[in-house]
Scaffold this active site. Structure first.
Site: not given
Ligand code: NDP
Length: 313
Positions: A136, A139-140
């Site tokens: 992701c 997300c990261d």
């Protein structure tokens, strides 16, 4: 065999499931939540979460999910570990059987079983999960500012992730197993025009390396041809973008799914093809797949359940 009865059974414990549990428990529906294989869902495999509103200093994926769980429990949600393996939607109340031999009869069901990112199947992916491997970018990606990263895949998701990461990382390599991108033309054009994205066509990943954290990927170009050659590509981040698989095994034969296997809902509502069965979160969302959008649809499913029961349908 143990048996339980509820007005609302929630299957799955990601942001959608826990939010549905919060709303249905506050509506005094005394929901039962079956947590499934990954209590807390996909967020528990990420590290920090900085894009969920209400956490100005960020939080961890597990911390966020613990908070959601406790908030639902505070209002009486009965959250249980275990997997629902079988449903009977043929008559109401519905029945669900779990892997531990529990039978639950439920007036309504919210399917919030999520989706799983597809992985290449390399042992190294698990070894470096959270230590450089991610599925992701939203997300990261932030943790790779100024660093080198690779994205695997040639579809729209891979292009989107590569473009997103190119605004953060110094260099992005897009690893594509064929000699073309499957992504839409507009996405291909954007990727090709971005200076710090290099597309590595005809390339497969055979392994990852690094001491404690990921330091690079072992690649092979032109597999099985005379030009075959191996390369070690130094990268700090390795992002999988080879598709997601909605988790529908236990109900795929009865609930209507779209061509990609996602649950079809009566947009903007969360009703499925079976009256009294609703779906929320990534299992019904091929597009946004964010914790906050999943939580929002969990709320919508809970409100749909309330109205369905109030109407005595
Ligand atoms: P896709 O199934 O479209 O693409 C998957 C990609 O991963 C393909 O390039 C495929 O390669 C590659 N792949 C699969 N398995 C492997 C493997 N083992 N090793 C290496 N590569 C592999 O998935 P997406 O998630 O990209 O897209 C899903 C759907 O969502 C699509 O319909 C897409 O259009 C849509 N979408 C739309 C967006 C938008 O409009 N903004 C954004 C994101 C998704 P190969 O081509 O060789 O099979």
């Amino acid at each position: 065999m143990t048996a339980l009865t509820t007005k609302c059974l929630i299957v799955g414990s990601g942001p959608a499931g826990y939010t549905a549990a919060l709303y249905t428990s506050r509506a005094n529906l005394k929901p039962i939540v079956m947590e499934g294989l990954t209590p807390g869902g996909q967020l528990t495999i990420t590290t920090e979460v900085e894009n969920f509103p209400g956490y100005p200093d960020g939080t961890t994926g597990t911390g966020l999910m613990d908070d959601m769980r406790r908030q639902a429990e505070r209002f009486g949600a009965d959250i249980r570990s275990g997997l629902v393996t079988k449903f009977d939607f043929s008559k109401r109340p519905f029945t669900a059987e779990t892997d531990s031999g529990l039978t639950i009869t439920a007036d309504t069901i919210i399917l919030a079983t999520g989706a799983s990112a597809r992985f290449l199947g390399l042992d190294d992916e698990q070894k470096y999960m959270g230590l450089g491997v991610s599925a992701c970018a939203t997300c990261d990606g932030f943790f790779y500012r100024g660093k080198k990263v690779a994205v695997v895949g040639g579809g729209d998701t891979a292009c989107e992730e590569a473009l997103y990461l190119s605004n953060l990382a110094s260099q992005v390599y897009l690893i594509v197993r064929k000699n073309y991108l499957r992504a839409s033309k507009v996405m291909q054009d954007r990727v090709m025009a971005r200076q710090n994205i290099e597309v590595l066509f005809n390339t497969n990943t055979t392994g990852l390396y690094g001491e404690e954290f990921l330091e690079g990927a072992h690649l092979v170009e032109f597999v099985g041809t005379p030009q075959e050659r191996t390369i070690d590509l130094p990268v700090d981040g390795f992002f999988l973008a080879i598709g997601h698989k909605p988790n529908t095994e236990a109900f795929a034969s009865e609930i209507e799914l779209d061509k990609d296997g996602y649950v079809v809902t009566d947009h903007p509502h969360t009703a499925t093809n079976i009256p009294g069965v609703f779906a929320a979160g990534d299992v019904a969302d091929p597009y946004y797949r964010q914790a906050i959008t999943a939580a929002g649809s969990g709320c919508r499913a809970a409100l749909d359940v309330e109205r369905f029961l109030a109407e005595g349908a």
